[in-house]
Design a protein around this motif. Structure first.
Motif, PDB file in Angstrom:
ATOM      1  N   PRO A  31       0.908  -1.247  -0.008  1.00  0.00           N
ATOM      2  CA  PRO A  31      -0.042   0.043  -0.097  1.00  0.00           C
ATOM      3  C   PRO A  31       0.971   1.182   0.089  1.00  0.00           C
ATOM      4  N   LYS A  32       0.464   2.302  -0.547  1.00  0.00           N
ATOM      5  CA  LYS A  32       1.067   3.595  -0.829  1.00  0.00           C
ATOM      6  C   LYS A  32       2.248   3.733  -1.551  1.00  0.00           C
ATOM      7  N   CYS A  33       2.551   2.766  -2.475  1.00  0.00           N
ATOM      8  CA  CYS A  33       3.635   2.926  -3.213  1.00  0.00           C
ATOM      9  C   CYS A  33       3.642   3.437  -4.560  1.00  0.00           C
ATOM     10  N   GLY A  34       2.453   3.787  -4.822  1.00  0.00           N
ATOM     11  CA  GLY A  34       2.234   4.425  -6.498  1.00  0.00           C
ATOM     12  C   GLY A  34       1.415   3.381  -7.218  1.00  0.00           C
ATOM     13  N   ASN A  35       0.559   2.538  -6.743  1.00  0.00           N
ATOM     14  CA  ASN A  35      -0.229   1.632  -7.528  1.00  0.00           C
ATOM     15  C   ASN A  35      -1.190   2.378  -8.284  1.00  0.00           C
ATOM     16  N   THR A  36      -1.629   3.580  -7.895  1.00  0.00           N
ATOM     17  CA  THR A  36      -2.906   4.208  -8.892  1.00  0.00           C
ATOM     18  C   THR A  36      -2.095   4.860  -9.933  1.00  0.00           C
ATOM     19  N   TRP A  37      -0.898   5.652  -9.492  1.00  0.00           N
ATOM     20  CA  TRP A  37      -0.186   6.241 -10.438  1.00  0.00           C
ATOM     21  C   TRP A  37       0.373   5.160 -11.640  1.00  0.00           C
ATOM     22  N   THR A  38       0.824   4.210 -11.413  1.00  0.00           N
ATOM     23  CA  THR A  38       1.163   3.157 -12.336  1.00  0.00           C
ATOM     24  C   THR A  38      -0.187   2.359 -12.972  1.00  0.00           C
ATOM     25  N   VAL A  83       4.343   7.291   6.052  1.00  0.00           N
ATOM     26  CA  VAL A  83       3.739   8.745   6.179  1.00  0.00           C
ATOM     27  C   VAL A  83       2.434   8.459   5.296  1.00  0.00           C
ATOM     28  N   SER A  84       2.559   7.951   3.981  1.00  0.00           N
ATOM     29  CA  SER A  84       1.322   7.826   3.527  1.00  0.00           C
ATOM     30  C   SER A  84       0.327   7.279   4.010  1.00  0.00           C
ATOM     31  N   TYR A  85       0.980   6.096   4.411  1.00  0.00           N
ATOM     32  CA  TYR A  85       0.062   4.983   4.983  1.00  0.00           C
ATOM     33  C   TYR A  85      -0.739   5.496   6.206  1.00  0.00           C
ATOM     34  N   PHE A 124      10.515   1.628  -9.077  1.00  0.00           N
ATOM     35  CA  PHE A 124      10.449   2.456  -8.370  1.00  0.00           C
ATOM     36  C   PHE A 124       9.754   3.808  -8.285  1.00  0.00           C
ATOM     37  N   TYR A 125       9.025   3.955  -7.309  1.00  0.00           N
ATOM     38  CA  TYR A 125       8.431   5.461  -7.139  1.00  0.00           C
ATOM     39  C   TYR A 125       9.453   6.504  -7.426  1.00  0.00           C
ATOM     40  N   GLU A 126      10.433   6.448  -6.875  1.00  0.00           N
ATOM     41  CA  GLU A 126      11.469   7.458  -6.814  1.00  0.00           C
ATOM     42  C   GLU A 126      12.043   7.768  -8.270  1.00  0.00           C
ATOM     43  N   MET A 152      10.415   6.952 -10.811  1.00  0.00           N
ATOM     44  CA  MET A 152       9.238   7.626 -11.901  1.00  0.00           C
ATOM     45  C   MET A 152       9.058   9.175 -11.553  1.00  0.00           C
ATOM     46  N   LYS A 153       9.411   9.401 -10.134  1.00  0.00           N
ATOM     47  CA  LYS A 153       9.449  10.907  -9.975  1.00  0.00           C
ATOM     48  C   LYS A 153      10.405  11.792 -10.742  1.00  0.00           C
ATOM     49  N   GLU A 154      11.612  11.034 -10.556  1.00  0.00           N
ATOM     50  CA  GLU A 154      12.909  11.735 -11.124  1.00  0.00           C
ATOM     51  C   GLU A 154      12.568  11.854 -12.604  1.00  0.00           C
ATOM     52  N   LEU A 212      -0.337  13.512 -18.548  1.00  0.00           N
ATOM     53  CA  LEU A 212      -1.598  13.023 -17.919  1.00  0.00           C
ATOM     54  C   LEU A 212      -1.404  12.381 -16.735  1.00  0.00           C
ATOM     55  N   THR A 213      -0.366  11.927 -16.441  1.00  0.00           N
ATOM     56  CA  THR A 213      -0.215  10.970 -15.368  1.00  0.00           C
ATOM     57  C   THR A 213       0.930  11.933 -14.173  1.00  0.00           C
ATOM     58  N   SER A 214       0.987  13.129 -14.327  1.00  0.00           N
ATOM     59  CA  SER A 214       1.860  14.008 -13.629  1.00  0.00           C
ATOM     60  C   SER A 214       0.678  13.769 -12.178  1.00  0.00           C
ATOM     61  N   PHE A 215       1.379  14.500 -11.300  1.00  0.00           N
ATOM     62  CA  PHE A 215       0.571  14.564  -9.814  1.00  0.00           C
ATOM     63  C   PHE A 215      -0.370  15.655 -10.092  1.00  0.00           C
ATOM     64  N   GLU A 216      -0.234  16.806 -10.571  1.00  0.00           N
ATOM     65  CA  GLU A 216      -1.120  17.819 -10.629  1.00  0.00           C
ATOM     66  C   GLU A 216      -2.228  17.444 -11.462  1.00  0.00           C
ATOM     67  N   PRO A 229      -6.255  14.495   1.328  1.00  0.00           N
ATOM     68  CA  PRO A 229      -6.636  13.982   0.014  1.00  0.00           C
ATOM     69  C   PRO A 229      -6.052  12.620  -0.485  1.00  0.00           C
ATOM     70  N   PHE A 230      -6.647  11.859  -1.194  1.00  0.00           N
ATOM     71  CA  PHE A 230      -5.923  10.686  -1.744  1.00  0.00           C
ATOM     72  C   PHE A 230      -4.582  11.058  -2.528  1.00  0.00           C
ATOM     73  N   MET A 231      -4.876  11.989  -3.296  1.00  0.00           N
ATOM     74  CA  MET A 231      -3.723  12.550  -4.052  1.00  0.00           C
ATOM     75  C   MET A 231      -3.069  13.589  -2.997  1.00  0.00           C
ATOM     76  N   ARG A 232      -2.393  13.336  -2.076  1.00  0.00           N
ATOM     77  CA  ARG A 232      -1.978  14.088  -0.900  1.00  0.00           C
ATOM     78  C   ARG A 232      -0.789  14.983  -1.317  1.00  0.00           C
ATOM     79  N   LYS A 233       0.450  14.604  -1.426  1.00  0.00           N
ATOM     80  CA  LYS A 233       1.541  15.416  -1.828  1.00  0.00           C
ATOM     81  C   LYS A 233       2.222  14.840  -2.933  1.00  0.00           C
ATOM     82  N   GLY A 234       2.731  13.463  -3.082  1.00  0.00           N
ATOM     83  CA  GLY A 234       3.122  13.043  -4.213  1.00  0.00           C
ATOM     84  C   GLY A 234       4.528  13.521  -4.607  1.00  0.00           C
ATOM     85  N   ILE A 235       5.221  13.244  -3.291  1.00  0.00           N
ATOM     86  CA  ILE A 235       6.848  13.943  -3.444  1.00  0.00           C
ATOM     87  C   ILE A 235       7.616  12.806  -2.945  1.00  0.00           C
TER      88      ILE A 235
HETATM   89  P1  A3P Z   1       1.518  10.521  -0.678  1.00  0.00           P
HETATM   90  O1  A3P Z   1       0.477  10.282   0.347  1.00  0.00           O
HETATM   91  O2  A3P Z   1       2.979  10.537  -0.374  1.00  0.00           O
HETATM   92  O3  A3P Z   1       1.214  11.887  -1.572  1.00  0.00           O
HETATM   93  P2  A3P Z   1      -1.198   4.214  -4.098  1.00  0.00           P
HETATM   94  O4  A3P Z   1      -2.059   4.659  -5.355  1.00  0.00           O
HETATM   95  O5  A3P Z   1      -0.242   3.016  -3.966  1.00  0.00           O
HETATM   96  O6  A3P Z   1      -2.093   4.226  -2.724  1.00  0.00           O
HETATM   97  O7  A3P Z   1      -0.025   5.414  -3.496  1.00  0.00           O
HETATM   98  C1  A3P Z   1      -0.418   6.620  -3.006  1.00  0.00           C
HETATM   99  C2  A3P Z   1       0.509   7.599  -3.036  1.00  0.00           C
HETATM  100  O8  A3P Z   1       1.058   7.871  -4.321  1.00  0.00           O
HETATM  101  C3  A3P Z   1       0.247   8.904  -2.500  1.00  0.00           C
HETATM  102  O9  A3P Z   1       1.258   9.463  -1.911  1.00  0.00           O
HETATM  103  C4  A3P Z   1      -0.283   9.583  -3.580  1.00  0.00           C
HETATM  104  O10 A3P Z   1      -0.237  11.126  -3.672  1.00  0.00           O
HETATM  105  C5  A3P Z   1       1.003   9.055  -4.582  1.00  0.00           C
HETATM  106  N1  A3P Z   1       0.625   9.482  -6.061  1.00  0.00           N
HETATM  107  C6  A3P Z   1      -0.659   9.277  -6.823  1.00  0.00           C
HETATM  108  N2  A3P Z   1      -0.571   9.649  -7.801  1.00  0.00           N
HETATM  109  C7  A3P Z   1       0.775  10.063  -8.214  1.00  0.00           C
HETATM  110  C8  A3P Z   1       1.428  10.841  -9.258  1.00  0.00           C
HETATM  111  N3  A3P Z   1       0.785  11.013 -10.485  1.00  0.00           N
HETATM  112  N4  A3P Z   1       2.616  11.386  -9.025  1.00  0.00           N
HETATM  113  C9  A3P Z   1       3.228  11.228  -7.943  1.00  0.00           C
HETATM  114  N5  A3P Z   1       2.464  10.564  -6.838  1.00  0.00           N
HETATM  115  C10 A3P Z   1       1.434   9.978  -7.004  1.00  0.00           C
END
Ligand code: A3P
Length: 292
Positions: free
Chosen positions: A44-51, A134-136, A189-191, A193-195, A223-227, A251-257
């Motif tokens: 959980p919270k590793c970037g599943n939704t993003w991927t 933190v995210s969890y 890795f999430y990191e 993907m951010k980089e 389209l898959t940027s955090f914003e 928020p679910f989309m909390r900080k994304g950093i």
């Molecule tokens: P934060 O709580 O640190 O912001 P999951 O989808 O596995 O539940 O992970 C959720 C985490 O991924 C949250 O982290 C969320 O903000 C972050 N996230 C989701 N979409 C993202 C994106 N497009 N870019 C960066 N982070 C993203």
């Protein structure tokens, strides 16, 4: 104030799960995969939704109108999900059009056997343990599906002791890493993907055997940027009723950093965490970045 939650966790083959997921787990074990399924797996919270959003957009050839046909949790059903009064993940998957995208948080040793029998491709996303903690924590505060986390120090202690839903981050990330060459697994890795999101999206494309123009890849990066995802109601979970996810709490989309842990860990917590981390990661060559 956190959402009211009376969730308790129940062990299934040693893994802590919510009561309802635990009750339904035999159906998960019997799940019949198909060779054209694609799994997106992560603790959980590793970037599943993003991927998931990236993979669905790839399957839609970058067409955002198609990708916005439904909420992310319907486009990519959550394999083991079971909540009373709602179709389970298995029900959703059995009714889904092919090819199916499948979300899971399971550790590799508890994946239904059928996925390996059918040689299904899995994209595994890992994220550093501190940002996940933190995210969890915030997910626990805003989601009624999770037990009450208590204060941060109590939650962190439970997380370190694997006394949370899906148990140990360590076992999950190491288990998938060790077996990544035994099956069709892309470990990302999430990191990273951010980089450099474009580089990781190209890895996913290659793994899925898909080709795409640079322009469409760039569009998917955008389209898959955090914003953009934060603003997209088909990706940001805003369609979930407030009593299940109260996004005014967090928020679910909390900080994304990468590195938000620095705003939450005290110096003492960090030292203790690092010491325990060193011990638990001594038997692996898997490395994480906690800043980029
Ligand atoms: P934060 O709580 O640190 O912001 P999951 O989808 O596995 O539940 O992970 C959720 C985490 O991924 C949250 O982290 C969320 O903000 C972050 N996230 C989701 N979409 C993202 C994106 N497009 N870019 C960066 N982070 C993203």
């Amino acid at each position: 104030m956190d959402v009211a939650s009376s969730q308790t966790l129940v062990p299934v083959h040693g893994l802590l799960l919510t009561e309802h997921i635990a009750e339904n787990f035999e159906n998960v074990e019997k799940f019949q995969a198909r060779p054209d399924d694609v799994v997106i797996a992560a603790y959980p919270k590793c970037g599943n939704t993003w991927t998931s959003e990236i993979v669905d957009l790839i399957y839609c050839d970058g067409d955002e109108v198609k990708a916005r046909r439904d909420a992310i949790y319907n486009r990519v059903p959550f394999l083991e999900l079971c909540v009373p009064g709602m179709p389970s993940g298995i029900d959703q998957l059995n009714a889904a059009a092919f090819p199916r995208l499948v979300k899971t948080h399971l550790p590799i040793h508890l994946m239904p056997a059928s996925f390996w029998e059918k040689d299904v491709k899995v994209i595994y996303v890992a994220r550093n343990a501190k940002d996940v903690a933190v995210s969890y924590y915030y997910l626990h505060k805003m989601s009624s599906a999770m037990p009450d986390p208590g204060p941060w120090d109590v939650f962190l202690d439970n997380y370190v002791k694997a006394n949370v839903c899906y148990s140990s981050w360590y076992d999950n990330v190491k288990g998938w890493w060790e077996k990544r060459h035994d099956h069709k697994i892309l470990y990302i890795f999430y990191e990273d993907m951010k980089e450099n999101p474009k580089k990781e999206i190209k890895k996913i494309l290659q793994f899925l055997g898909k080709e795409m123009s640079e322009a469409i890849v760039d569009k998917i990066v955008y389209l898959t940027s955090f914003e953009v995802m934060k603003d997209n109601d088909m990706a940001n979970y805003k369609t979930i009723p407030t009593e299940f996810m109260n996004q005014t709490i967090s928020p679910f989309m909390r900080k994304g950093i990468v590195g938000d842990w620095k705003n939450h860990f005290t110096v003492a917590q960090n030292e203790q965490f690092d010491e325990d981390y060193k011990r638990k990661m001594a038997d692996t060559d898997l490395h994480f970045r906690t800043e980029i």
